[in-house]
Design an enzyme around this catalytic site. Structure first.
Site, PDB file in Angstrom:
ATOM      1  N   ARG A  35       8.906 -10.947   5.915  1.00  0.00           N
ATOM      2  CA  ARG A  35      10.139 -11.570   5.432  1.00  0.00           C
ATOM      3  C   ARG A  35      11.243 -11.488   6.487  1.00  0.00           C
ATOM      4  O   ARG A  35      11.987 -12.457   6.710  1.00  0.00           O
ATOM      5  CB  ARG A  35      10.568 -10.917   4.127  1.00  0.00           C
ATOM      6  CG  ARG A  35       9.531 -11.089   3.023  1.00  0.00           C
ATOM      7  CD  ARG A  35       9.748 -10.153   1.852  1.00  0.00           C
ATOM      8  NE  ARG A  35      10.978 -10.464   1.133  1.00  0.00           N
ATOM      9  CZ  ARG A  35      11.441  -9.729   0.123  1.00  0.00           C
ATOM     10  NH1 ARG A  35      10.779  -8.640  -0.258  1.00  0.00           N
ATOM     11  NH2 ARG A  35      12.550 -10.083  -0.492  1.00  0.00           N
ATOM     12  N   LEU A  90       2.532  -3.548  -1.497  1.00  0.00           N
ATOM     13  CA  LEU A  90       3.027  -4.913  -1.384  1.00  0.00           C
ATOM     14  C   LEU A  90       4.343  -5.003  -2.148  1.00  0.00           C
ATOM     15  O   LEU A  90       4.528  -4.316  -3.151  1.00  0.00           O
ATOM     16  CB  LEU A  90       2.029  -5.912  -1.985  1.00  0.00           C
ATOM     17  CG  LEU A  90       0.640  -5.988  -1.341  1.00  0.00           C
ATOM     18  CD1 LEU A  90      -0.251  -6.933  -2.144  1.00  0.00           C
ATOM     19  CD2 LEU A  90       0.732  -6.457   0.103  1.00  0.00           C
ATOM     20  N   ASP A  91       5.228  -5.868  -1.679  1.00  0.00           N
ATOM     21  CA  ASP A  91       6.476  -6.077  -2.397  1.00  0.00           C
ATOM     22  C   ASP A  91       6.199  -6.510  -3.828  1.00  0.00           C
ATOM     23  O   ASP A  91       5.154  -7.102  -4.125  1.00  0.00           O
ATOM     24  CB  ASP A  91       7.304  -7.168  -1.717  1.00  0.00           C
ATOM     25  CG  ASP A  91       7.914  -6.725  -0.404  1.00  0.00           C
ATOM     26  OD1 ASP A  91       7.910  -5.520  -0.134  1.00  0.00           O
ATOM     27  OD2 ASP A  91       8.383  -7.612   0.339  1.00  0.00           O
ATOM     28  N   LYS A  92       7.164  -6.283  -4.680  1.00  0.00           N
ATOM     29  CA  LYS A  92       7.050  -6.685  -6.075  1.00  0.00           C
ATOM     30  C   LYS A  92       6.709  -8.170  -6.201  1.00  0.00           C
ATOM     31  O   LYS A  92       5.848  -8.569  -6.987  1.00  0.00           O
ATOM     32  CB  LYS A  92       8.367  -6.402  -6.798  1.00  0.00           C
ATOM     33  CG  LYS A  92       8.404  -6.821  -8.250  1.00  0.00           C
ATOM     34  CD  LYS A  92       9.755  -6.501  -8.862  1.00  0.00           C
ATOM     35  CE  LYS A  92       9.841  -6.940 -10.317  1.00  0.00           C
ATOM     36  NZ  LYS A  92      11.172  -6.636 -10.901  1.00  0.00           N
TER      37      LYS A  92
END
Length: 431
Positions: free
Chosen positions: A338, A230-232
């Site tokens: 996103r 997962l993204d930060k």
């Protein structure tokens, strides 16, 4: 209907049985050195754009186009070498490997202009270390075979340049009583070189130059069986394999797209259609090297890859200035939600990289709300410090029992507070 309250979900019991640390340690420490290459997706390494080599020693000798205005040196070099992250370019500049008009320049922010001659050599990847750290982990489920973690926002999944400590991997190493590990750094595309949401090719690794079976593990092992990332800035559920069989089985499930993943987001604006499917390939944004972009048309080898996201609006918020949107992924590409949200014209609130800036949020919210709410909206938006995206639900077939299991965790307080404040202005249920 997704209500996002504590009575909406039925959760499986946590930690149903003890597990063997010795078996986990043996599995993780047995590096997958027979699988060459590296990837952060479910495809094979040869199919990954920009991942065919580690780029060490690659040279660029080029004159800046005369039509180009002033640009930062690191940005311009990144745009000229496909597949190399800006962090890697910055490291090369700081190491004295870049010159402009014959003079070595070690400032990444140095401005270049049309006619400047740039000579650049890409620096070697620097070995990274993952130290066990006593980091509190929100463990949703754990047995001898798998571990499901609810990752907080702002936590990077595994070490990367600029994010060497405080990672999920470091927390897992401590949780499983495993030693310090070293591995080669990798190219990671992100806001500030954070992690991605691509499924990983878990059977791949690059040996550290100082590889030693007794003390050092390879890069694949440093991710203790993490099958996806997962993204930060993204919070939510992530599964970790704890033995070789589980790793292979989960990787196959990701490859076949049978893993159930549901995300929720708060968006800037409301999509024209309240439900739909975005079947648009994703590739690196040619205008901005630190982000991806939805690229309409047939996926092009080395440029874009097949990506499918299904979405539906759950609620219209603040008189249509925002929305609570559910996403279901059929593929797992870097920054997929996103990039697809930006393509739909509804960037995630707080996503500065993909257009969900504070100014964008206010420009959509304030015209639709009475002036009495404007001060509160400004305060609310100013406090957002990450993309409003949460991995809500994760479901998969248990690698050993064959049972279909699923887990749900509500968004964390920062997400919930924003949602509550927008609902207080106005809310309209949609689906």
């Amino acid at each position: 209907m997704l209500a996002l309250n504590t009575t909406s979900f039925s959760l499986l019991p946590q930690n149903p049985k003890p597990f063997s640390l010795s078996r986990v340690s043996s599995f993780i420490c047995r590096a997958f050195t027979k699988f060459p290459g590296d990837s952060d997706s479910d495809d094979s390494p040869d199919e990954i754009p920009g991942r065919r080599s580690n780029y060490s020693g690659v040279k660029l000798e080029e004159t800046v186009d005369g039509k180009t205005g002033k640009l930062r040196l690191d940005s311009w070099v990144s745009s000229r070498i496909d597949g190399v992250s800006r962090a890697r370019v910055q490291s090369s500049i700081r190491s004295g490997l870049v010159s402009v008009n014959g003079r070595v320049t070690d400032k990444v922010s140095h401005m270049v202009k049309g006619g400047d001659k740039v000579d650049c050599t890409i620096a070697d990847l620097k070995p990274l270390r993952a130290e066990p750290e006593d980091i509190p982990l929100d463990i949703v489920y754990e047995d001898e075979h798998v571990l499901v973690v609810n990752k907080p926002a702002h936590m990077v999944v595994h070490p990367a340049p600029g994010n060497a400590t405080g990672t999920l991997v470091s927390g897992i190493l401590h949780h499983c009583s495993l030693p310090t590990v070293s591995f080669l750094g990798e190219e990671v595309l992100s806001d500030a070189e954070d992690a991605s949401d691509d499924e990983l090719n878990v059977f791949s690794a690059n040996r550290s130059p100082n590889y030693d079976d007794s003390s050092v593990m390879c890069e694949s092992s440093v991710r203790p069986g993490i099958v996806h990332r997962l993204d930060k800035g993204t919070s939510g559920l992530l599964v970790v394999a704890k033995n070789e069989h589980s790793l292979a089985d989960l990787a196959e499930q990701f490859k076949k797209h049978t893993i159930k993943r549901v995300y929720v987001s708060i968006t800037c604006g409301v999509p024209a259609s309240v439900a739909g499917c975005v079947d648009i390939p994703i590739g690196r944004d040619s205008n901005n090297r630190i982000r991806m972009a939805a690229i309409p048309g047939t996926p092009k080898s080395g440029k874009s890859r097949h990506a499918v996201s299904r979405y539906k609006v759950i609620e219209k918020l603040a008189r249509g200035g925002s929305a609570l949107v559910e996403w279901r992924l059929e593929t797992g590409r870097t920054h997929q939600i996103r990039a697809h949200a930006k393509y739909l014209g509804i960037p995630l609130m707080g996503d500065e990289v993909y257009g969900g800036t504070k100014n964008m949020a206010l420009s959509l919210l304030q015209p639709k709300t009475p002036p009495m709410f404007h001060g509160k909206l400004s305060q609310l938006v100013s406090q957002i410090d990450r993309p409003c995206l949460h991995a809500l639900t994760l479901g998969f077939r248990h690698p050993f029992t064959g049972e279909n299991i699923h887990f749900t965790r509500l968004p964390p307080p920062d997400f919930a507070e924003i949602l509550s404040d927008l609902r207080a202005i106005n809310t309209e249920k949609v689906l």
